[in-house]
Scaffold this motif. Structure first.
Motif, PDB file in Angstrom:
ATOM      1  N   UNK A  47      48.349  -9.501  32.524  1.00 12.47           N
ATOM      2  CA  UNK A  47      49.107  -8.272  32.331  1.00 12.47           C
ATOM      3  C   UNK A  47      48.706  -7.259  33.385  1.00 12.47           C
ATOM      4  N   UNK A  48      49.579  -6.289  33.639  1.00 11.54           N
ATOM      5  CA  UNK A  48      49.298  -5.272  34.659  1.00 11.54           C
ATOM      6  C   UNK A  48      48.250  -4.270  34.208  1.00 11.54           C
ATOM      7  N   UNK A  49      48.250  -3.948  32.911  1.00  9.79           N
ATOM      8  CA  UNK A  49      47.362  -2.899  32.407  1.00  9.79           C
ATOM      9  C   UNK A  49      47.139  -3.099  30.913  1.00  9.79           C
ATOM     10  N   UNK A  50      46.037  -2.541  30.426  1.00  6.42           N
ATOM     11  CA  UNK A  50      45.737  -2.522  28.995  1.00  6.42           C
ATOM     12  C   UNK A  50      45.454  -1.084  28.595  1.00  6.42           C
ATOM     13  N   UNK A  51      46.243  -0.568  27.656  1.00  7.42           N
ATOM     14  CA  UNK A  51      46.091   0.805  27.174  1.00  7.42           C
ATOM     15  C   UNK A  51      45.951   0.749  25.652  1.00  7.42           C
ATOM     16  N   UNK A  52      44.823   1.243  25.143  1.00  2.00           N
ATOM     17  CA  UNK A  52      44.570   1.218  23.693  1.00  2.00           C
ATOM     18  C   UNK A  52      44.752  -0.183  23.115  1.00  2.00           C
ATOM     19  N   UNK A  53      44.236  -1.174  23.846  1.00  2.05           N
ATOM     20  CA  UNK A  53      44.270  -2.576  23.434  1.00  2.05           C
ATOM     21  C   UNK A  53      45.679  -3.149  23.322  1.00  2.05           C
ATOM     22  N   UNK A  54      46.614  -2.570  24.058  1.00  4.46           N
ATOM     23  CA  UNK A  54      47.969  -3.098  24.159  1.00  4.46           C
ATOM     24  C   UNK A  54      48.245  -3.408  25.630  1.00  4.46           C
ATOM     25  N   UNK A  55      48.802  -4.599  25.900  1.00  2.00           N
ATOM     26  CA  UNK A  55      49.158  -4.969  27.264  1.00  2.00           C
ATOM     27  C   UNK A  55      50.437  -4.249  27.686  1.00  2.00           C
ATOM     28  N   UNK A  56      50.446  -3.769  28.918  1.00  2.00           N
ATOM     29  CA  UNK A  56      51.612  -3.094  29.481  1.00  2.00           C
ATOM     30  C   UNK A  56      51.971  -3.738  30.812  1.00  2.00           C
ATOM     31  N   UNK A  57      53.240  -3.572  31.185  1.00  5.21           N
ATOM     32  CA  UNK A  57      53.694  -4.052  32.484  1.00  5.21           C
ATOM     33  C   UNK A  57      54.648  -3.039  33.084  1.00  5.21           C
ATOM     34  N   UNK A  58      54.792  -3.079  34.418  1.00 10.82           N
ATOM     35  CA  UNK A  58      55.648  -2.130  35.115  1.00 10.82           C
ATOM     36  C   UNK A  58      57.134  -2.449  34.962  1.00 10.82           C
ATOM     37  N   UNK A  59      57.466  -3.717  34.756  1.00  7.72           N
ATOM     38  CA  UNK A  59      58.859  -4.152  34.752  1.00  7.72           C
ATOM     39  C   UNK A  59      59.300  -4.588  33.358  1.00  7.72           C
ATOM     40  N   UNK A  60      60.372  -3.995  32.853  1.00  8.73           N
ATOM     41  CA  UNK A  60      60.900  -4.391  31.553  1.00  8.73           C
ATOM     42  C   UNK A  60      61.412  -5.826  31.578  1.00  8.73           C
ATOM     43  N   UNK A  61      61.989  -6.254  32.702  1.00  7.53           N
ATOM     44  CA  UNK A  61      62.464  -7.631  32.809  1.00  7.53           C
ATOM     45  C   UNK A  61      61.314  -8.627  32.699  1.00  7.53           C
ATOM     46  N   UNK A  62      60.192  -8.286  33.311  1.00  3.04           N
ATOM     47  CA  UNK A  62      59.015  -9.150  33.214  1.00  3.04           C
ATOM     48  C   UNK A  62      58.500  -9.197  31.783  1.00  3.04           C
ATOM     49  N   UNK A  63      58.496  -8.052  31.116  1.00  7.72           N
ATOM     50  CA  UNK A  63      58.083  -7.995  29.716  1.00  7.72           C
ATOM     51  C   UNK A  63      58.918  -8.954  28.865  1.00  7.72           C
ATOM     52  N   UNK A  64      60.226  -8.951  29.078  1.00 10.82           N
ATOM     53  CA  UNK A  64      61.111  -9.800  28.277  1.00 10.82           C
ATOM     54  C   UNK A  64      60.823 -11.284  28.501  1.00 10.82           C
ATOM     55  N   UNK A  65      60.539 -11.662  29.748  1.00  9.71           N
ATOM     56  CA  UNK A  65      60.229 -13.060  30.039  1.00  9.71           C
ATOM     57  C   UNK A  65      58.899 -13.457  29.413  1.00  9.71           C
TER      58      UNK A  65
END
Length: 265
Positions: A180-198
């Motif tokens: 993942x690109x980042x972890x904030x408050x123990x939740x994975x985040x990513x810059x791209x919504x399309x990548x998140x969906x995949x």
């Protein structure tokens, strides 16, 4: 005039150019021509490709870095970041792969470190949307490759979109390994919504899920929420991760592996 570079030399040169621009923020194109000792034609060709990947912007003799919390740095740049940590994470992840399994691998440069290792677990079926990874494993013996199509994104060297997610949902894999690109408050985040969906589609289509995180992911921010760390069956971090972070995650009941540096193993 400089002779055409081979693919690997060109990729390495572009990575070094990208690192320099991201480090400096804004640089003169003339300066890049002199620093890297290549022709104006070659530097402009490299910069055009980096711009197409969404990493930099050219304007009136200057080039500016475009990486931010809302725009993922291209894989050309990411491949050169935390290389030792990523290699250690991949080596640790290999221990969770068994011969005969089908394995989703996402389009991260961390899981790409598994490419030269998976032959040790053959026979395997590797399923990925990451073109770089496809090219790495396609000739490996006893590795069946399922390449997920879709809309090709040059900035990530991967296929994204509804065609990709629909293909994923038609597959039931044994294992999913992702970063993942980042972890904030123990939740994975990513810059791209399309990548998140995949990535979510791969997560939902796999029986077991493993998350790879180098220590810098806990220091970064990104825009789109992906999955909570607690959703994964196993989380693997490198040994530069702060002890207080390791303790906190384990106290939350997370199955956590700390990957030792390969030089120390």
């Amino acid at each position: 005039m400089a002779r055409p570079a081979s693919g690997s030399k060109q990729q390495e040169r572009q990575r070094l150019i990208a690192e320099h621009i991201l480090r400096e923020g804004t640089v003169k194109i003339d300066g890049l021509h002199e620093q890297f000792e290549i022709s104006f034609m070659t530097i402009h060709r490299d910069l055009d490709e980096l711009e197409a990947r969404g990493l930099i912007r050219k304007s009136r003799g200057w080039v500016t870095a475009m990486s931010s919390s809302v725009a993922e740095a291209s894989d050309v740049f990411r491949q050169g970041q935390q290389e030792h940590e990523k290699a250690a994470l991949a080596a640790a992840a290999l221990e969770f792969i068994a011969a005969g399994q089908s394995v989703f691998l996402d389009d991260s440069t961390t899981t790409a470190q598994l490419a030269p290792l998976v032959a040790a677990r053959a026979p395997l079926t590797i399923i990925t949307n990451y073109l770089t990874l496809m090219n790495e494993v396609r000739q490996a013996r006893e590795i069946a490759l399922i390449g997920l199509g879709g809309t090709y994104m040059t900035w990530s060297s991967s296929f994204l979109g509804s065609v990709t997610t629909n293909s994923i949902r038609s597959i039931a894999a044994d294992l999913f390994i992702m970063s993942s690109s980042a972890v904030i408050d123990d939740v994975c985040y990513h810059h791209s919504q399309q990548t998140v969906e995949v990535k979510r589609a791969m997560f939902e289509s796999a029986a077991r899920r493993i998350l790879l995180l180098d220590h810098t992911k806990f220091e970064r921010r990104a825009l789109h929420a992906l999955l909570a760390i607690t959703d994964f069956d196993e989380v693997i971090v490198d040994d530069h991760t702060p002890p207080e972070t390791v303790d906190r995650l384990r106290n939350r009941g997370i199955s956590l592996t700390v990957a030792p540096s390969l030089s120390e193993s």
